[in-house]
Scaffold this active site. Structure first.
Site, short mmCIF file in Angstrom:
data_model
loop_
_atom_site.label_atom_id
_atom_site.label_comp_id
_atom_site.label_asym_id
_atom_site.label_seq_id
_atom_site.Cartn_x
_atom_site.Cartn_y
_atom_site.Cartn_z
CB CYS A 59 -2.04 8.67 -6.06
SG CYS A 59 -3.62 8.56 -5.21
CE LYS B 14 -3.77 2.43 0.64
NZ LYS B 14 -4.59 2.68 -0.53
#
Lengths: 268, 304
Positions: free
Chosen positions: B136, B50
């Site tokens: 992102c 992650k």
């Protein structure tokens, strides 16, 4: 958690927009083991042909002897609409059981002595998990009172199911067409007498968030409570962090650390 | 040659051997522990954990997931416990169940943030590669803002390059006019590899409320629908730079893995599919030998 193929035994309408589906669990030792260990308040995640993400639906009840699980779902979108059209004999790809579920007081523990008279509240599509919770509590010798909240008589279901278990069952409808007119919190107020004595010592609830919050505000501050929350989920088993919420003890994933949160940790 | 047992699935990425070319993509596999409860995750080549930032992050308000045709949107926004907790709690737990080099996904709001996270994570022996997330779409500062401008991308990669001896892999955004320009800038700044692609910026509107489904309105689109876009990016990048490329985006089957490798990928990440099928990576790896055999591939390093 297991990935199993369940077979639909029954899929029928039980109230306006609400369907009950009975699913046959495969007869393998692993599945049977899972079935014996389900906790009320857990859910299953269903793969539906043509849709990418699975659809999480709470477990209403299960029958380890018959090898079945009952779910109740409201037809609200493409997933549940497709489920409504499914027929007996069709199979479903399911991840189960998911989530923490309600913690039942363990016999002999201090908490168990303090919570002999739980209050169970289900609102609309939040009624189903209360079925198995009520059953397990009665099996454990507790005396649950149940409040079921609906908008109207045509939305109401399962009153008889709770009554048949021997639970005192109160019904509310916003339009007064059945039971007491008003919200579940109006019924909660009838459980406190003029001396302030409360007929329940703990509260377990599932339903829309405004209802949960109103219940939390209505219940005496000193009693413990467990509330089941809903959130849009990606995976349903704690991997994607899609359904996180903030609590007093840090962030929690509704799908894995919930859906049941304890009263004292909830940030409304 | 029966049942695909005689095929050789080994590949390598930046000098580190992978016994399988398949790895789980960042953001779909946590720090591995949820999946380790389900199966032995050592069957994977590796996985990218992650996205990790200097401080803990909760991410964006919910709802932050939306279903789409053959895909999904997410606007999670890099929820993670912060680099210190990852080093103290997640990675020691991971080491108990996973015995291969793992890929670290590095994020931040500034080049200094990225360097700080990269430097700290470099101290962990189990980390094989640093995958620098400059793509992102769900954070206000950093993330995609760096990955859509060649100069900014080079600045972040350069900052990370300075603080680590581990291979640095730039994870790129498809939300650009020419992805090869960004890849070239990363190569010049010292990147050792490229992951392509992160999610595509997308959105859905709820017909009943007439409002965006996601609280943040827009989010990253992923899933099988993006596979052709990812494949195209891999194809373009492998022809523009002299770096190994990890293909990522919409991979669902062993055939998708082979197709990605035929486009030029050295290894392939599986992302969203892990969320709808937690056994996806394991099953793709199990199906790979037969798929290789079917298409006459005995050795992934030589026959593609």
């Amino acid at each position: 958690m297991r990935n199993s193929e369940f077979t639909i035994k029954k899929n029928q309408r039980i109230a306006a927009g609400m369907n009950e589906m009975i699913l046959q669990v495969p007869e393998t030792p692993e599945d049977e083991e899972m079935l014996r260990n389900i906790r009320p308040g857990q859910f299953i995640n269903i793969r539906i042909e043509g849709l990418y993400l699975r659809r999480p639906i709470s477990i209403c009840d299960w029958d380890a002897g018959a090898g079945t699980i009952t779910i109740v779902y409201k037809t609200v979108g493409r997933g549940t609409e497709a489920m409504g059209l499914m027929e007996t004999g069709e199979t479903l790809d399911i991840l189960w059981p998911l989530g923490n579920g309600y913690a039942l007081p363990q016999a002999g523990q201090e908490a168990e002595r303090r919570t002999r008279r739980p209050l169970l509240i289900g609102g609309g599509a939040g009624v189903p998990p209360m079925v198995s919770l009520c059953r397990r509590m009665i099996e454990a010798g507790l005396q649950p009172t149940v409040i079921l909240g609906f908008r109207s008589e045509e939305d109401a279901y399962y009153q008889d199911r709770f009554e048949a278990m021997g639970a005192r069952t109160l019904i509310t409808a916003e339009d007064g067409s059945i039971g007491q007119q008003g919200f579940v919190t109006d019924a909660m107020r009838t459980l406190i007498d003029s001396d302030g004595a409360c007929a329940y010592d703990s509260v377990y609830a599932c339903g829309p968030e405004p209802m949960l919050r109103a219940i939390c505000e209505t219940a005496p501050e000193t009693i413990p409570g467990w509330f089941s929350f809903e959130e849009r989920m990606g995976c349903g088993f704690g991997a994607c962090m899609g359904c996180s919420c903030e609590t007093k003890y840090g962030s929690k994933r509704i799908c894995k650390d919930g859906p049941v949160l304890e009263r004292s940790e909830i940030i409304w | 040659m029966v049942n695909g047992r005689d095929v050789d699935m080994r590949t390598s990425l930046c000098g580190i051997e992978l016994d399988k070319p398949v790895m789980a993509a960042s953001g779909t596999f946590g720090y591995g522990l949820e999946f380790a409860e389900l199966y032995d995750i050592n069957v994977l080549g590796t996985f990218s954990f992650k996205g990790t930032t200097p401080e803990p992050r909760f991410g964006n308000p919910t709802p932050r997931i939306a279903d789409c045709t053959e895909g999904m949107l997410n606007s999670v926004g890099l929820q993670n416990p912060g680099v210190d907790k990852v080093l103290e709690e997640e990675l020691p737990e991971l080491a108990k169940v996973f015995h291969k080099p793992v890929m670290a996904n590095v994020c931040g709001g500034s080049p200094e943030d990225y360097a700080l996270v990269a430097e700290k994570l470099s101290q962990c022996d189990q980390i094989g590669w640093l995958e620098v997330n400059i793509s992102c779409p769900n954070v206000r500062s950093g993330g995609m803002a760096f990955g859509t401008d060649p100069k900014a991308a080079a600045e972040v990669i350069g900052a990370v390059r300075k603080v680590t001896t581990k291979p640095v892999i730039a994870k790129l955004s498809p939300n650009v006019t020419d992805i090869t320009e960004i890849a070239k800038a990363c190569e010049a700044a010292g990147a050792d590899g490229i992951t392509a692609i992160n999610t595509l910026l997308g959105m859905r509107i709820d017909l009943k409320s007439r409002k965006p489904v996601l609280a943040r309105e827009m989010g990253g689109f992923s899933g099988p629908a993006v596979f052709p876009v990812a494949l195209r990016a891999v194809y373009q990048i492998t022809r523009a730079v002299d770096l190994p490329v990890v293909g990522c985006g919409g991979v669902r089957t062993a055939e998708d893995v082979l197709e990605m490798m035929m486009a030029g990928a050295k290894a392939v990440q599986v992302g969203s599919q892990n969320l709808v099928d937690p056994f996806a990576c394991r099953d793709i790896i199990e199906a790979l030998p037969a798929a290789m055999e079917k298409y006459g591939i005995k050795n992934l390093r030589e026959d593609i």
